[in-house]
Design a protein around this motif. Structure first.
Motif, PDB file in Angstrom:
ATOM      1  N   UNK A  40       0.800  -1.212   0.000  1.00 60.97           N
ATOM      2  CA  UNK A  40       0.000   0.000   0.000  1.00 60.97           C
ATOM      3  C   UNK A  40       0.837   1.267   0.000  1.00 60.97           C
ATOM      4  N   UNK A  41       2.122   1.128  -0.354  1.00 58.96           N
ATOM      5  CA  UNK A  41       3.019   2.270  -0.239  1.00 58.96           C
ATOM      6  C   UNK A  41       3.040   3.195  -1.429  1.00 58.96           C
ATOM      7  N   UNK A  42       2.444   2.797  -2.567  1.00 59.23           N
ATOM      8  CA  UNK A  42       2.416   3.695  -3.717  1.00 59.23           C
ATOM      9  C   UNK A  42       0.966   3.897  -4.156  1.00 59.23           C
ATOM     10  N   UNK A  43       0.755   4.881  -5.023  1.00 61.91           N
ATOM     11  CA  UNK A  43      -0.571   5.138  -5.566  1.00 61.91           C
ATOM     12  C   UNK A  43      -1.197   6.395  -5.007  1.00 61.91           C
ATOM     13  N   UNK A  44      -2.431   6.662  -5.396  1.00 62.79           N
ATOM     14  CA  UNK A  44      -3.118   7.898  -4.971  1.00 62.79           C
ATOM     15  C   UNK A  44      -3.228   8.016  -3.453  1.00 62.79           C
ATOM     16  N   UNK A  45      -3.046   9.271  -2.971  1.00 57.63           N
ATOM     17  CA  UNK A  45      -3.143   9.568  -1.540  1.00 57.63           C
ATOM     18  C   UNK A  45      -3.860  10.899  -1.349  1.00 57.63           C
ATOM     19  N   UNK A  46      -4.491  11.018  -0.194  1.00 52.33           N
ATOM     20  CA  UNK A  46      -5.111  12.297   0.173  1.00 52.33           C
ATOM     21  C   UNK A  46      -4.017  13.261   0.607  1.00 52.33           C
ATOM     22  N   UNK A  47      -4.050  14.465   0.051  1.00 52.05           N
ATOM     23  CA  UNK A  47      -2.992  15.436   0.370  1.00 52.05           C
ATOM     24  C   UNK A  47      -3.088  15.941   1.801  1.00 52.05           C
TER      25      UNK A  47
ATOM     26  N   UNK B 156      -2.389  12.236   3.949  1.00 49.61           N
ATOM     27  CA  UNK B 156      -1.470  11.204   3.473  1.00 49.61           C
ATOM     28  C   UNK B 156      -2.079   9.824   3.451  1.00 49.61           C
ATOM     29  N   UNK B 157      -3.391   9.716   3.692  1.00 47.74           N
ATOM     30  CA  UNK B 157      -4.049   8.416   3.670  1.00 47.74           C
ATOM     31  C   UNK B 157      -3.969   7.803   2.272  1.00 47.74           C
ATOM     32  N   UNK B 158      -3.609   6.505   2.202  1.00 46.59           N
ATOM     33  CA  UNK B 158      -3.567   5.790   0.930  1.00 46.59           C
ATOM     34  C   UNK B 158      -4.990   5.472   0.497  1.00 46.59           C
ATOM     35  N   UNK B 159      -5.321   5.802  -0.766  1.00 45.48           N
ATOM     36  CA  UNK B 159      -6.670   5.575  -1.286  1.00 45.48           C
ATOM     37  C   UNK B 159      -6.743   4.385  -2.229  1.00 45.48           C
ATOM     38  N   UNK B 160      -5.591   3.865  -2.670  1.00 49.45           N
ATOM     39  CA  UNK B 160      -5.612   2.831  -3.688  1.00 49.45           C
ATOM     40  C   UNK B 160      -5.833   3.457  -5.046  1.00 49.45           C
ATOM     41  N   UNK B 161      -5.950   2.607  -6.074  1.00 49.62           N
ATOM     42  CA  UNK B 161      -6.140   3.103  -7.427  1.00 49.62           C
ATOM     43  C   UNK B 161      -7.033   2.189  -8.227  1.00 49.62           C
TER      44      UNK B 161
ATOM     45  N   UNK C  14      -7.894  17.200  -1.580  1.00 46.62           N
ATOM     46  CA  UNK C  14      -7.329  16.899  -2.896  1.00 46.62           C
ATOM     47  C   UNK C  14      -6.633  15.540  -2.866  1.00 46.62           C
ATOM     48  N   UNK C  15      -6.489  14.965  -4.043  1.00 47.46           N
ATOM     49  CA  UNK C  15      -5.849  13.654  -4.187  1.00 47.46           C
ATOM     50  C   UNK C  15      -4.643  13.810  -5.100  1.00 47.46           C
ATOM     51  N   UNK C  16      -3.503  13.275  -4.687  1.00 50.85           N
ATOM     52  CA  UNK C  16      -2.308  13.299  -5.529  1.00 50.85           C
ATOM     53  C   UNK C  16      -1.911  11.862  -5.867  1.00 50.85           C
ATOM     54  N   UNK C  17      -1.126  11.727  -6.927  1.00 47.64           N
ATOM     55  CA  UNK C  17      -0.664  10.401  -7.334  1.00 47.64           C
ATOM     56  C   UNK C  17      -1.645   9.663  -8.204  1.00 47.64           C
ATOM     57  N   UNK C  18      -2.568  10.369  -8.842  1.00 42.93           N
ATOM     58  CA  UNK C  18      -3.553   9.697  -9.695  1.00 42.93           C
ATOM     59  C   UNK C  18      -3.036   9.491 -11.112  1.00 42.93           C
ATOM     60  N   UNK C  19      -1.898  10.078 -11.441  1.00 39.09           N
ATOM     61  CA  UNK C  19      -1.370   9.916 -12.799  1.00 39.09           C
ATOM     62  C   UNK C  19      -0.559   8.626 -12.889  1.00 39.09           C
TER      63      UNK C  19
END
Length: 777
Positions: A664-671, A674-679, A725-730
């Protein structure tokens, strides 16, 4: 008067003097044999029987009053009485119209005990010997028991063990029997040598055979125990290895084991003739069976022109053609390969001839050597049974299935003539081996919530000898706890359906602002399509319970699930599985592949369609160096079928999918948190090379590895608020490189990985060290 005259004539024909004298448990001589071809007696009289009833003696006499009998019947009766073990002497004589049976009884055993045994417990030795409490005392049986005990010790490497007996009379014909064991020293295997090998080194050939040189873990594996049967199995393993690498003329010229009594160690030497290496030449199919078209069978050929000659390809082609022809209504059709060597070009042309074999039927299947595995577990691997048409290819296929189970160290299937010319007896000789393992694992995660994680598991592949699989596992870390139980019945309701279940519970407190408890189960059934292809259907149920002591700091997707806890996901999934690898533990060639699609919406709170796939290709890069390469690719996508996805329905990548990163260490997170949201989408790729560790004997089971992993997890379909906001969605790729040490330990395959991320995002969570159970897929 006439009846009396007939009786007198019959009795006179026997001459009143046929008798057998028996001493020491065997028939000594026929004292007088003046009997005619047949005679009749009116009654049977038993003399000398005290503890054994007269009725028991009569029941073991084949002669019946009022019916003709001969000396052959007397002989059969004597042997039958001796076979009971109750008598030391037996005499049978005819006196007038009475058959007189005189017996001397053996003493009865009051108790059987074992002294001096430490390496083999009493209960196991009792299962080996035939002498039992309240049974007869028989010198012949005791001699056989002594040899059986010695054989049991030889099987654990103590071939110089000696066994004596002590007898303590108790009176009234009863005795106590003690087997006194001197276990001796454990014999070891000091050296394994090969003579005549040029293409492959000694160390490479040592990895092929079953017998291993003695090492620090030999007391667990028992692979350094010498036996004639294992030596024969090693010869066959060498032949198969060479035959599958192009050496069709390979021969084992000799194999010998020499014991050095001063060190109690064996030196085993194999002398071989490798011969020439071949490629496949022209390959054809011919048929003499009317209605079988050779052209229809060409697509089943595995042995392609130009490829390195492999006996496995020939065997698989024969099996496929035989199955196709039998399915067309020709159960007695026979497939015979004919090879034509071209020494100049180094090729073997192969013609597969389909002809009408002899009509023969299976009389019975006889199973020998299994001390733990139940007979029915072995029988069900045969597609034929008693009374079916005999088919050699089906026998060969059953042998391969038995070997693939991993329950036996050796499997040998042979045939013997039956009760008539068209009957065949199938004889299956097996030797059970250990199928249980204990696994341990550990890992270290970096970051604020990092720390060590530990896991342990107990696995049994042949539970209670029934062929069932069971695994119990538990794990714990500074912020997590995991428990699981898995069970599989490989032949559900008597069909080749592997049915089972998985139960799990996970508690995770590693996140900053929430914790989650996950509990659930899976019901599954797997059906074979071909020998390499299978399909699996599952029902999955998961209960999620999110908790937070600071709801205000949670990202909005987690606020939703915490407020609505508990949440339920109910789904069905279907998988297609492909496995053509040559070995379950250390694959060197072949493909492992799986594709799964899942639908959630059978009640519960989730509604989605999810598809995932993964494939791994193995190839030997350098045969003599035993350098094995593998390439792995995987991917998946999930989409909502109603509304939006829940945060727990999106993908997360584990530390096995992308080494160097935490689960669960990579992928989209809440800015905001920092909560991991998955993808919603992921792709992974990996390249790995494994090799024997230098300066470490190959028999130890240690291998090294270098690897490079890459992966991406992107996309988000969970509902968030504008402020969150969510980062890491690309589609941002991560990558790592590393090295591993793999150990095929007596506890199961273990692996230590060190991975260094070479491409990552600033918000990713990494895990450089990982130690745990090795997984091929």
């Amino acid at each position: 008067m006439k009846a009396g005259s007939n009786l007198l004539n019959a009795v006179s024909a026997v001459a009143l003097s046929a008798s057998l004298v028996v001493t020491g448990g065997s028939v000594a001589t026929l004292v007088s044999a003046t009997a005619a071809e047949a005679a009749v007696i009116r009654s049977i009289q038993v003399r000398g029987a005290e503890r054994v009833s007269a009725e028991t003696v009569k029941a073991n006499v084949t002669i019946v009053p009022g019916k003709n009998f001969t000396n052959a019947d007397i002989d059969a009766s004597v042997r039958r009485l001796f076979s009971t073990g109750y008598f030391s002497d037996v005499r049978i004589a005819v006196s007038g119209s009475t058959l007189v049976v005189t017996v001397n009884e053996n003493q009865l055993i009051n108790q059987v005990v074992f002294n001096g045994n430490r390496k083999i417990k009493d209960d196991k030795l009792r299962g080996v010997v035939r002498s039992q409490s309240l049974g007869p005392y028989s010198e012949t049986t005791i001699e056989a028991d002594i040899q059986a005990i010695r054989d049991a010790y030889a099987a654990i490497g103590r071939s110089d063990a000696t066994v004596t007996t002590q007898v303590h009379p108790l009176g009234n014909g009863r005795v106590n029997l003690a087997f006194v064991v001197n276990e001796g020293d454990r014999t070891k295997i000091g050296n394994i040598n090969f003579v005549g090998n040029q293409a492959y080194s000694n160390s490479r050939l040592e990895s092929v055979i079953i017998t291993k040189e003695s090492g620090i873990f030999s007391w667990l594996t028992r692979k350094d125990v010498y036996s004639e049967d294992k030596l024969r199995a090693d010869e066959e393993a060498l032949r198969q290895f060479y035959f599958n690498h192009g050496y069709a003329d390979f021969r084992v010229l000799s194999s010998e084991a020499v014991l050095d009594e001063s060190t109690n160690e064996y030196t085993i030497t194999f002398t071989v003739d490798e011969g020439q290496r071949y490629n496949f030449g022209e390959v054809n199919v011919e048929s003499t069976v009317e209605g079988v078209d050779p052209e229809e069978l060409r697509g089943l050929i595995e042995s392609r022109p130009g490829k390195v000659y492999r006996a496995r390809d020939v065997q698989e082609t024969m099996s496929e053609i035989s199955s196709r022809v039998a399915a067309k209504g020709y159960p007695f059709a026979r497939v015979t390969p004919r090879g034509n060597r071209d020494l100049g070009n180094g090729t073997i042309a192969v013609d597969y001839l389909v002809d009408q074999g002899e009509r023969a039927y299976v009389e019975r299947i006889e199973i020998r050597g299994n001390t733990r595995t139940r007979d029915y577990v072995i029988r069900r691997e045969f597609d034929i049974g008693e009374g079916d048409a005999f088919n050699q290819e089906m026998i060969s296929r059953a042998k391969r299935r038995l070997e693939a189970l991993g329950f036996f160290s050796t499997v040998n299937v042979s045939t013997a003539p039956g009760s008539s010319a068209d009957r065949v007896v199938i004889i299956v000789d097996v030797q059970d081996q250990s199928t249980g393992s204990f696994g341990i694992g550990a890992g270290y995660e970096t970051g604020n919530d990092g720390g060590f994680k530990f896991e342990a598991s107990i696995e049994e592949k042949n539970f209670l000898g029934r062929g069932q699989y069971i695994r119990v596992a538990a794990g714990a870390g500074s912020n997590s706890r995991d428990y699981s139980l898995s069970f599989t019945e490989p032949y559900f309701l008597g069909y080749r359906l592997a049915a089972g279940f998985d139960v799990f519970s996970r508690e995770n407190d590693s996140e900053d602002f929430y914790s989650v408890d996950t509990r659930g189960f899976t019901l599954r059934v797997t059906a074979p399509i071909t020998e390499e292809l299978s399909t699996t259907l599952r029902y999955n149920f998961t209960d999620f319970r999110y908790k937070s002591s600071n709801l205000a700091k949670l990202s909005s997707p987690y606020q939703d699930v915490v407020n609505g806890s508990p949440w339920v996901r109910s789904s069905v999934s279907h998988s297609i599985n492909y496995d053509s690898t040559d070995d379950r533990i250390t694959p060197r060639e072949g493909i492992l592949a799986n594709i799964t699609h899942e639908f959630a919406g059978l009640g519960g709170d989730s509604d989605f369609y999810k598809i995932t796939g993964k494939a791994r290709y193995y190839q030997t890069l350098m045969d003599d160096a035993d350098l094995i390469g593998s390439l792995t690719v995987g991917g998946g996508h999930v989409m909502a079928t109603s509304g939006r996805l829940k945060v727990y329905d999106q993908f997360t990548l584990s530390a096995n999918d992308l080494r160097g990163f935490e689960s669960g260490g990579i992928g989209p997170r809440a800015t905001s948190t920092g909560d991991a949201l998955g993808g919603t989408t992921y792709f992974t790729a990996s390249a790995e090379v494994t090799f024997p560790l230098p300066f470490v004997g190959r028999d130890s089971g240690f291998r090294g590895a270098f690897f490079a992993d890459a992966g991406t997890l992107y996309g988000n379909d969970v509902r968030t608020v504008a402020a969150d906001a969510v980062r890491g969605t690309d589609m941002s790729w991560r990558a790592s490189v590393g090295a591993s040490v793999i150990w095929a330990s007596p506890f199961g395959p273990l692996r230590f990985d060190y991975a260094f991320p070479v491409k990552k995002e600033s918000f990713d969570e990494t895990q450089r060290f990982k130690f745990g159970i090795s997984s091929q897929f």
